[in-house]
Structures are given as structure tokens and as C-alpha cells.
Design an enzyme around this catalytic site. Sequence first.
Site, PDB file in Angstrom:
ATOM      1  NE  ARG A 106      37.672  41.732  42.119  1.00 22.70           N
ATOM      2  CZ  ARG A 106      37.714  40.400  42.234  1.00 22.70           C
ATOM      3  NH1 ARG A 106      38.710  39.714  41.709  1.00 22.70           N
ATOM      4  NH2 ARG A 106      36.776  39.747  42.894  1.00 22.70           N
ATOM      5  CG  HIS A 133      35.124  39.944  48.093  1.00 22.44           C
ATOM      6  ND1 HIS A 133      34.299  40.422  47.108  1.00 22.44           N
ATOM      7  CD2 HIS A 133      35.750  38.859  47.545  1.00 22.44           C
ATOM      8  CE1 HIS A 133      34.434  39.676  46.018  1.00 22.44           C
ATOM      9  NE2 HIS A 133      35.299  38.717  46.265  1.00 22.44           N
ATOM     10  CD  GLN A 136      33.449  34.893  47.848  1.00 25.73           C
ATOM     11  OE1 GLN A 136      33.900  35.218  46.765  1.00 25.73           O
ATOM     12  NE2 GLN A 136      32.901  33.716  48.059  1.00 25.73           N
ATOM     13  CG  ASP A 228      41.047  34.363  50.736  1.00 28.61           C
ATOM     14  OD1 ASP A 228      41.328  33.832  49.638  1.00 28.61           O
ATOM     15  OD2 ASP A 228      40.901  35.606  50.875  1.00 28.61           O
ATOM     16  CB  CYS A 267      36.452  33.565  48.516  1.00 31.05           C
ATOM     17  SG  CYS A 267      38.225  33.821  48.721  1.00 31.05           S
ATOM     18  NE  ARG A 295      30.782  36.660  44.448  1.00 34.39           N
ATOM     19  CZ  ARG A 295      31.945  37.184  44.043  1.00 34.39           C
ATOM     20  NH1 ARG A 295      33.054  36.496  44.161  1.00 34.39           N
ATOM     21  NH2 ARG A 295      32.000  38.418  43.579  1.00 34.39           N
TER      22      ARG A 295
HETATM   23  N1   CP Z   1      36.122  34.977  44.798  1.00 31.29           N
HETATM   24  C1   CP Z   1      36.364  35.889  43.858  1.00 31.29           C
HETATM   25  O1   CP Z   1      36.069  37.071  44.023  1.00 31.29           O
HETATM   26  O2   CP Z   1      36.924  35.387  42.726  1.00 31.29           O
HETATM   27  P1   CP Z   1      37.486  36.214  41.498  1.00 31.29           P
HETATM   28  O3   CP Z   1      38.741  36.921  41.960  1.00 31.29           O
HETATM   29  O4   CP Z   1      37.781  35.180  40.442  1.00 31.29           O
HETATM   30  O5   CP Z   1      36.451  37.194  41.045  1.00 31.29           O
HETATM   31  N1  NVA Z   2      41.734  37.867  49.715  1.00 31.27           N
HETATM   32  C1  NVA Z   2      41.732  37.634  48.295  1.00 31.27           C
HETATM   33  C2  NVA Z   2      40.372  37.322  47.809  1.00 31.27           C
HETATM   34  C3  NVA Z   2      40.275  36.961  46.352  1.00 31.27           C
HETATM   35  C4  NVA Z   2      38.883  36.700  45.904  1.00 31.27           C
HETATM   36  C5  NVA Z   2      42.304  38.850  47.589  1.00 31.27           C
HETATM   37  O1  NVA Z   2      41.954  39.981  47.949  1.00 31.27           O
HETATM   38  O2  NVA Z   2      43.105  38.673  46.671  1.00 31.27           O
END
Ligand code: CP
Ligand code: NVA
Length: 322
Positions: A106, A133, A136, A228, A267, A295
Site C-alpha cells: 500500500r 485498488h 477492492q 467513496d 469501500c 475482501r
Molecule cells: N477499503 C479499504 O481498503 O479499507 P482500509 O483502508 O481499511 O484497508
Molecule cells: N479513495 C480512498 C480509498 C480508501 C480505501 C483512498 O485512497 O484513501
Amino acid sequence: MPQHLLAIDDVADDFEAILRWAIEFKRLWKQGDEVAMNFLPLDTLAIGSIYEKPSTRTRVSFEVGVQRLGGSALTLLKNDIQLGKSETIGDTSQVLSRFLGGITYRCFGHEDVEELAKHATVPVINALSYKHHPCQAAADLMTVIEHHDDTENLCVAWVGDGNNVLHDLMLACAMLGIDFRYACPEGYEPAEDVVERSQKFAEEQGSQLMHTTDPTEAVKDAHVVYTDVFISMGEEHMKDKIKSFEGYQVNEAMVEGMDSKWSFMHCLPAHRGDEVTDWVMDHEQSIVFDQAENRMWAQMSLMAYLINNGAWEAMREFMGLA
Ligand code: CP
Ligand code: NVA
């Protein structure tokens, strides 16, 4: 060359099978099926997960999912490792490849996960970058299929920012031939290359892809509405951005224009009161917590697919797909 998952279209050829397996495996596991519970494709493998941003769902679902597949999960938080301080992404990648069966990452810029993958000799899974992502989207489409039988006549609508979650959702819907509409305000549209890639899949599958700046038009008679946060991780300095999203909140009035069997998706984490109201989040047609649970199942399927081809063959056979 290992197969990586940087964006969901990296697994376009086998996406449907990956989802089918995830759904079936979840069902069997939940009914205590012995074969499913003793199916351990990651046996003895360690999977390392690097986080440069916070996470609840991704972290827990990877840790538990890896353990359920017989592997061991290592969580590597940014401040605890050398990456970005005294070591390049490429060197870190080569070192981790000597120990691990797979790496999840990440990060901020998408080029960072591309760089990690370039140097890795084991599969790299993007656990969220600024642009994509994919994990997701896999869980999302699994959830859509579980809740809506007739995907051929389904329309999914996005209302919100043109961000990472939209990118992979749009690609994934197009890959499965699901009609997709997205309402994004001017200046916050999705990346052009992602729209082009999605358009290509939609044409191949004979489905529709539509952009509008009017959320009401996007959700009209749609079966699913997805939103989102308006301000993603890394955009905390862009507080003013929220002003562009007036009229984009998913609320009771908005879902009135949808098919009566509408589902609400997000998400998570959700900013209640901003992009969505409590009424919608807590409605019985909100499927956000199924998405969160999925997930894990979707990632288990993806890991078995990417990390251990022998296991994937066994899975296909198990599912009667061979
Ligand atoms: N949706 C998602 O990726 O959640 P987190 O940021 O909690 O991992
Ligand atoms: N668009 C959001 C998704 C979080 C799961 C971000 O990147 O923060």
C-alpha cells in the site's frame, strides 16, 4: 517472470473464474467443508505486506486470509522498515523476494508499486495506490454477484470522486460486461487511460460505459450505487475539494430514483454525513459490510491464483472449471 496484480485488468483473462472460486470457497468454508478448510495453497509460504498508509480492512483481511491458506503473514509498517529512508524500493524488493512468497504494498504514487514489481521475483499485489485498488474491485464484484443474480441486465452507478476505487471498479464492471455509469464533478474525472481501457472491455463485452456530471442521471433506474470519500488518503491538504461535491451525497432522495432493489456500496472507511448519510449506510439494502468481509475471500482466491499456479489448477479442478 511472476504475475503481479497492480490493476484489476492484470487478471482480466481469469477474473470471472477468480470470483467464482472466491464465492464457492466462502460458501464451502462457512458450511465447514473439510476439503475447503484443509486446502492450503500457501502452505509454508510467508506473505509480506508493506503499508505506507493506514489500513483496517486490507491489513486484517490479508493477515487472516494468508493464515487460512496455510501461510504466515508479515505486516511491515513504513516506520519499521528501511524503505524510503536508507534503501531504495528496488533493493527492498529484491531482498524481500528472497524470503517471501508474495508481497503486498500500500503506497502513495502508483509508480512505487510498479517499481517494487519491476524488481520482485515473487508476485506483487497492489494493496492500494493513488491510482488503483484492485483487491477492492475483486471483493466488490464478488459482492455484486452474490447480491444480484442477473448481472447481464445490471447497471452499476458511481457517484463521487474520480479516484483509485472508481478506476478498478469501472474496469472490473466492464471486464464482466456490466453497464457502468459514473458521475464525477468537473476536474475530478477518472484518468483517461483507465477510461480507455474500460471502454475497450465494454465494447468487447457489449456493455455501456457512461460519464455524466449529474448524479441523478447516473443513478436513474440503476441497481447499485457506489461512492467513496471525497478526500482520499494523501489529499488531507485539499480540504477545499469537498466544495466541488455539492449534490453528490448518496442519501434517501438520491436512491429514490433507482431500481427498487437498489444496493448501496462503499469501500469504507465512510465519512458519514459527507458522501453518504446514516440512513443509506444503515439501510438493509446497504451491502458495505459484505464487501468488507469479501475482501478476505477475494484476496484468498487472488493469492492462490497469483502465487501458486499448482494450487490454481487444483482449484479449477475442484470447481469443475478444468
Ligand atoms: N477499503 C479499504 O481498503 O479499507 P482500509 O483502508 O481499511 O484497508
Ligand atoms: N479513495 C480512498 C480509498 C480508501 C480505501 C483512498 O485512497 O484513501
